[in-house]
Design a protein around this motif. Structure first.
Motif, mmCIF file in Angstrom:
data_model
loop_
_atom_site.group_PDB
_atom_site.id
_atom_site.type_symbol
_atom_site.label_atom_id
_atom_site.label_comp_id
_atom_site.label_asym_id
_atom_site.label_seq_id
_atom_site.Cartn_x
_atom_site.Cartn_y
_atom_site.Cartn_z
ATOM 1 N N HIS A 110 11.466 -8.099 -17.893
ATOM 2 C CA HIS A 110 12.555 -7.181 -18.267
ATOM 3 C C HIS A 110 12.662 -6.054 -17.234
ATOM 4 O O HIS A 110 13.766 -5.680 -16.819
ATOM 5 N N PHE A 111 11.521 -5.524 -16.810
ATOM 6 C CA PHE A 111 11.502 -4.465 -15.797
ATOM 7 C C PHE A 111 12.044 -5.013 -14.465
ATOM 8 O O PHE A 111 12.817 -4.344 -13.766
ATOM 9 N N ASN A 112 11.666 -6.243 -14.123
ATOM 10 C CA ASN A 112 12.160 -6.865 -12.890
ATOM 11 C C ASN A 112 13.663 -7.116 -12.953
ATOM 12 O O ASN A 112 14.359 -6.978 -11.940
ATOM 13 N N ILE A 113 14.167 -7.472 -14.134
ATOM 14 C CA ILE A 113 15.618 -7.644 -14.296
ATOM 15 C C ILE A 113 16.320 -6.311 -14.048
ATOM 16 O O ILE A 113 17.372 -6.264 -13.407
ATOM 17 N N TYR A 121 18.214 -4.527 -0.392
ATOM 18 C CA TYR A 121 18.598 -3.370 -1.212
ATOM 19 C C TYR A 121 17.438 -2.763 -1.987
ATOM 20 O O TYR A 121 17.625 -2.014 -2.927
ATOM 21 N N ILE A 122 16.208 -3.067 -1.563
ATOM 22 C CA ILE A 122 15.031 -2.440 -2.170
ATOM 23 C C ILE A 122 14.883 -1.041 -1.575
ATOM 24 O O ILE A 122 15.184 -0.809 -0.425
ATOM 25 N N LYS A 123 14.492 -0.093 -2.390
ATOM 26 C CA LYS A 123 14.286 1.279 -1.902
ATOM 27 C C LYS A 123 12.909 1.756 -2.257
ATOM 28 O O LYS A 123 12.316 1.454 -3.184
ATOM 29 N N PHE A 174 0.832 -1.196 0.000
ATOM 30 C CA PHE A 174 0.000 0.000 0.000
ATOM 31 C C PHE A 174 0.866 1.246 0.000
ATOM 32 O O PHE A 174 0.660 2.159 -0.787
ATOM 33 N N PHE A 175 1.876 1.273 0.880
ATOM 34 C CA PHE A 175 2.758 2.427 0.973
ATOM 35 C C PHE A 175 3.518 2.639 -0.329
ATOM 36 O O PHE A 175 3.566 3.740 -0.846
ATOM 37 N N VAL A 176 4.090 1.554 -0.865
ATOM 38 C CA VAL A 176 4.858 1.661 -2.111
ATOM 39 C C VAL A 176 3.937 2.037 -3.261
ATOM 40 O O VAL A 176 4.293 2.847 -4.106
ATOM 41 N N SER A 188 8.239 -0.926 -8.651
ATOM 42 C CA SER A 188 7.614 -1.184 -7.358
ATOM 43 C C SER A 188 7.185 -2.649 -7.325
ATOM 44 O O SER A 188 6.730 -3.170 -8.351
ATOM 45 N N PRO A 189 7.295 -3.306 -6.168
ATOM 46 C CA PRO A 189 6.863 -4.707 -6.108
ATOM 47 C C PRO A 189 5.356 -4.861 -6.290
ATOM 48 O O PRO A 189 4.880 -5.956 -6.576
ATOM 49 N N CYS A 190 4.627 -3.782 -6.145
ATOM 50 C CA CYS A 190 3.166 -3.836 -6.198
ATOM 51 C C CYS A 190 2.588 -3.360 -7.530
ATOM 52 O O CYS A 190 1.383 -3.454 -7.738
ATOM 53 N N TYR A 191 3.434 -2.836 -8.405
ATOM 54 C CA TYR A 191 2.924 -2.324 -9.677
ATOM 55 C C TYR A 191 3.331 -3.260 -10.808
ATOM 56 O O TYR A 191 4.504 -3.581 -10.973
#
Length: 181
Positions: free
Chosen positions: A101-104, A179-181, A11-13, A31-34
């Motif tokens: 590709h975006f995740n890479i 190392y996620i920001k 939710f925050f991300v 973002s891990p959620c998008y």
């Protein structure tokens, strides 16, 4: 409890990502959620193109300098450029392929954060030249992985290889969650 924490984080991300996208309508920060949607690809790819989709993804960093060219602050990020991303497809398997590709890119963004952090810890300082050298080495690995990914998955057509890559990248991202920001 773990689900609640993850949900709050998403939710925050998501809220943060929405704000970032709204501030620049053409930019989506990872973002891990998008998850990417075909609507995020703003350019229609020429029908004669050998590709069905082209994602414009950038890994970059912003440096704050101290005197004598030493680094005092560093921000590392990756983003998807909607205005430069192209498609002539609406195939859901291909969209997942583009998401990977975006995740890479995010994976190598985390690797870059890790390298910068480790180098900074060891030396207590980092020069602009050292930062550029680290970036170029990480970028080389990123480019090589994207080529290997497209080759092995045949641009999403090899569904077995695609599933293996989906799992591989998810596992590697998870290993670098620090190392996620």
């Amino acid at each position: 409890m773990k689900i609640l924490i993850i949900s709050f984080y998403c939710f925050f991300v998501s809220f943060q990502t929405i704000a970032q996208v709204q501030s620049n309508q053409d930019t989506i920060y990872w973002s891990p959620c998008y998850k990417l949607k075909w609507e995020d690809f703003k350019v229609t790819l020429d029908s004669s193109s050998e590709f069905d989709a082209i994602s414009s993804i950038t890994i970059d960093y912003d440096i704050t300098q101290q005197a004598l060219g030493k680094i005092s602050g560093l921000k590392i990020f990756c983003f998807f450029n909607k205005a430069k991303s192209q498609t002539k497809s609406n195939d859901s398997a291909l969209l997942i392929h583009e998401q990977i590709h975006f995740n890479i890119a995010e994976l190598f963004t985390r690797k870059l954060r890790k390298e910068f952090e480790e180098n900074f810890k060891n030396k207590n300082t980092l020069s602009l030249k050292e930062a550029e050298s680290i970036y170029l080495e990480i970028k080389k690995g990123y480019d090589e992985m994207n080529i290997q990914y497209d080759k092995e998955t045949d641009y999403s057509k090899n569904t077995i290889a695609q599933k293996k890559w989906n799992q591989k990248i998810a596992k590697e991202l998870s290993a670098l969650n620090l190392y996620i920001k």
